[in-house]
Design an enzyme around this catalytic site. Sequence first.
Site, PDB file in Angstrom:
ATOM      1  N   HIS A  70       2.831   4.105 -81.573  1.00 39.13           N
ATOM      2  CA  HIS A  70       4.275   4.390 -81.507  1.00 39.13           C
ATOM      3  C   HIS A  70       5.072   3.566 -82.507  1.00 39.13           C
ATOM      4  O   HIS A  70       6.222   3.877 -82.781  1.00 39.13           O
ATOM      5  CB  HIS A  70       4.785   4.132 -80.084  1.00 39.13           C
ATOM      6  CG  HIS A  70       4.293   5.141 -79.094  1.00 39.13           C
ATOM      7  ND1 HIS A  70       5.102   6.139 -78.589  1.00 39.13           N
ATOM      8  CD2 HIS A  70       3.073   5.337 -78.541  1.00 39.13           C
ATOM      9  CE1 HIS A  70       4.402   6.885 -77.754  1.00 39.13           C
ATOM     10  NE2 HIS A  70       3.163   6.420 -77.702  1.00 39.13           N
ATOM     11  N   ASP A 108      11.495   0.770 -87.440  1.00 42.16           N
ATOM     12  CA  ASP A 108      11.270   1.370 -86.134  1.00 42.16           C
ATOM     13  C   ASP A 108      10.264   2.496 -86.295  1.00 42.16           C
ATOM     14  O   ASP A 108      10.354   3.257 -87.268  1.00 42.16           O
ATOM     15  CB  ASP A 108      12.602   1.964 -85.612  1.00 42.16           C
ATOM     16  CG  ASP A 108      12.777   1.786 -84.109  1.00 42.16           C
ATOM     17  OD1 ASP A 108      11.763   1.764 -83.404  1.00 42.16           O
ATOM     18  OD2 ASP A 108      13.931   1.690 -83.648  1.00 42.16           O
TER      19      ASP A 108
HETATM   20  P1  ADQ Z   1      11.331   1.540 -78.209  1.00 40.32           P
HETATM   21  O1  ADQ Z   1      11.224   0.393 -79.135  1.00 40.32           O
HETATM   22  O2  ADQ Z   1      11.494   1.236 -76.778  1.00 40.32           O
HETATM   23  O3  ADQ Z   1      10.096   2.565 -78.354  1.00 40.32           O
HETATM   24  P2  ADQ Z   1      13.359   3.729 -78.754  1.00 40.32           P
HETATM   25  O4  ADQ Z   1      12.591   4.826 -79.382  1.00 40.32           O
HETATM   26  O5  ADQ Z   1      14.687   3.519 -79.360  1.00 40.32           O
HETATM   27  O6  ADQ Z   1      12.639   2.340 -78.788  1.00 40.32           O
HETATM   28  O7  ADQ Z   1      13.561   4.077 -77.239  1.00 40.32           O
HETATM   29  C1  ADQ Z   1      14.380   3.318 -76.388  1.00 40.32           C
HETATM   30  C2  ADQ Z   1      14.582   4.088 -75.080  1.00 40.32           C
HETATM   31  O8  ADQ Z   1      15.198   3.227 -74.136  1.00 40.32           O
HETATM   32  C3  ADQ Z   1      15.483   5.292 -75.258  1.00 40.32           C
HETATM   33  O9  ADQ Z   1      15.007   6.349 -74.486  1.00 40.32           O
HETATM   34  C4  ADQ Z   1      16.843   4.802 -74.739  1.00 40.32           C
HETATM   35  O10 ADQ Z   1      17.644   5.806 -74.163  1.00 40.32           O
HETATM   36  C5  ADQ Z   1      16.437   3.778 -73.704  1.00 40.32           C
HETATM   37  N1  ADQ Z   1      17.458   2.694 -73.646  1.00 40.32           N
HETATM   38  C6  ADQ Z   1      17.731   1.781 -74.590  1.00 40.32           C
HETATM   39  N2  ADQ Z   1      18.730   0.968 -74.190  1.00 40.32           N
HETATM   40  C7  ADQ Z   1      19.078   1.384 -72.959  1.00 40.32           C
HETATM   41  C8  ADQ Z   1      20.048   0.928 -72.014  1.00 40.32           C
HETATM   42  N3  ADQ Z   1      20.853  -0.136 -72.206  1.00 40.32           N
HETATM   43  N4  ADQ Z   1      20.105   1.601 -70.846  1.00 40.32           N
HETATM   44  C9  ADQ Z   1      19.284   2.658 -70.600  1.00 40.32           C
HETATM   45  N5  ADQ Z   1      18.372   3.118 -71.449  1.00 40.32           N
HETATM   46  C10 ADQ Z   1      18.265   2.479 -72.620  1.00 40.32           C
HETATM   47  C11 ADQ Z   1       8.863   2.602 -79.072  1.00 40.32           C
HETATM   48  C12 ADQ Z   1       8.986   2.449 -80.595  1.00 40.32           C
HETATM   49  C13 ADQ Z   1       9.978   3.471 -81.138  1.00 40.32           C
HETATM   50  C14 ADQ Z   1       9.538   4.883 -80.740  1.00 40.32           C
HETATM   51  C15 ADQ Z   1       9.232   4.969 -79.253  1.00 40.32           C
HETATM   52  C16 ADQ Z   1       8.582   6.303 -78.885  1.00 40.32           C
HETATM   53  O11 ADQ Z   1       9.410   1.122 -80.925  1.00 40.32           O
HETATM   54  O12 ADQ Z   1      10.066   3.384 -82.547  1.00 40.32           O
HETATM   55  O13 ADQ Z   1      10.576   5.795 -81.037  1.00 40.32           O
HETATM   56  O14 ADQ Z   1       8.349   3.937 -78.835  1.00 40.32           O
HETATM   57  O15 ADQ Z   1       7.465   6.552 -79.683  1.00 40.32           O
END
Ligand code: ADQ
Length: 495
Positions: A167, A379
Amino acid sequence: MGLIVVSNRLPVVLRQRSDGGVEVQPGSGGLVTALRPVLRDRGGVWIGAPGSGGLDGEATRRLFAATERESGYELIPVELTRGEQRGFYQGFSNEAIWPLFHDLVPLTRFHSGAWSAALRVSARFAASITNRARPGDFVWVHDYHLVGVGRALRASGFSGRVAFFLHIPFPALDMFLKLPWRAEVLASLLTYDLVGVQTMRDRRNLLQCVRALVPGVEIEGSGGAVSVRFAGREVRIGAFPIGIDFDEFASEAGTEPVAAKAASLRADESNRKIVLGVDRLDYTKGLPERLEAFALLLERTPALRGKVTLVEFVVPSRETLSSYAALKRELERAVGEINGRFTRSGWVPVRYNFRAIPRSKLLAYYRAADVALVTPLKDGMNLVAKEFCAARVDGDGVLVLSEFAGAAAQLQHGAILVNPWDTAGTAGALARALDMPRGERRARMRKLRRAVRKHDIHRWVDSFLDAAISRSLEGFPRVEEFVPVMEHAGAVPAH
Ligand code: ADQ
C-alpha cells in the site's frame, strides 16, 4: 475460490473500557477503508491482529462473533505479545520500512533484531493461514509489515496461490540499498505469485531493484503487469492503483442529513471559505509544511485574513513512537503560533481537531469545504483525495494535491498539483484554488469524479485478481502515470 485477506490489523479494534469490559470499534486508516467493502461484497476470511485488549473471556468472544455476523466475513485474530509488537511492529515496520520507503532517511532506525522479529511474526501469520486455507483458496497478504509472510508460507511447504499488495510507495534503488535486510526482503517478495504496487513509479522502482540485486532474472512484458522469472519460478509484478467505493461515498454524501450538516458547517463559518485537511497523524502527510504554507498565504495576502479558515482533522496514530509524539507536539505548537499571530475577533484561522470523526460528519466536511488540501510528502495513494471528490455530489470544490501522492496519476487532470516541499508554491496554489471561477471548478471536479469512479475499489480488486489468475499478461493495460513537466521550459537558458 475463497478469499483470505491477511493484514497486520483486523478491521476492528478491541478496546478495554474503564469499567473493565471490552468493546469493538471500527479500525481506521486507508487499508481498512479500502478492503472492508471488498470482503463485505465477496465474503471470505480476514486474518490480522485484533489491537489492544486481548481476547480472553466469553464476553469478548461473543462480541467478536457478533461483529462477524454483522460484517459478513470471518475474522481470525493473531495475538501478538508485547515483545513481538516491539520488534516487528515498532522496530521493523514503523521505524525501518515505513520511513525508508517514504524517502525519509533521517527518521529511519535499523535495529539489528528487527528483521528476525518480523520473520517470527510472519511465521505466526503463516501458521494461521495454513490452518484455515482450503484447496483453491486465494491468499492475499497486505502491506509492508507482512512482506515476510510469503517466505514463511513457502518454508512451511505451502504451495497454494499467494499474492501481496504494497500500500505504500516502493523506493528507488539508491534508497532501497540502504536497507540492511535488502536481499531478504526482496527474496521474500519474490516468493509470492503476484506482487502489486500502487503506481507505475513504484513498479519501475521495484523492477530496478530486482534487476540490480537478483542475478539471472528475466523480465518479460511491458504492460501494467509483467512477468519475472528466476530459479524456475514466475512472479508477476504489476501496478494496481487502489480506489474507494465511489457509489457508497457518493450516495451517503447525497443524503439529506449530510447535506443539512454541510449547510450548517458553512453557516458556522458565515461568509468565510473553508480549506479542509484530513489525515492520519504521520510525518509523511506533510502537515507542518501545510501549516507553514497556510501561514505564508495569510502573511502575503492580508485581504484573506478573516476570509478563510483551515479546518484540519488529524486522527491519532502510532503515538507510542517518539517521532509521532514529537510531530503531535510540533503541530500543536505551529497551530498555536498561527492562531496567536492572526486571530481576530470572530475568526480563528486554524481549527485543529485531533480525533477521528464518524463517516457522516467527514462527508459533511468534504461537502462544506471550498478546497481540500492534500499535501503528503510522499504517499502510496491517498484515499482522502478520492473521498473528497466522490463526496462532491454538487460538482463543486477544488482539490489541491501533492505530486508525490500516488493519486496524482489518476487525478492530475482535475487537481491543482503542488510540490509539498515548496511551501511558497503550495501557498500560491492555495490562493489560486480559493480564487478559481465557478466554471473552472466545476469542469475540474467533473474530471476528478470521473477518474475516481473509473478507478474504484471494485476495478482494483478485479484487475488484481485477473492478473493473479489469467494465463497470459498480454494486453494487460498500463496504468496512467504522473510525470512532472517544466511549464516554463522556454525560460531555461540554453547555456
Ligand atoms: P493511510 O496512510 O492510512 O493508508 P489514506 O489513504 O489517506 O492513508 O487513508 C486514510 C483514511 O483514514 C481515509 O479513509 C480517511 O477518510 C481516514 N481518516 C483520516 N483522518 C481521519 C479523521 N480525522 N477521522 C476519520 N477518518 C479519518 C495507506 C497508505 C496510503 C494508501 C492507503 C490505501 O499510506 O497511501 O492510500 O493505505 O492503500
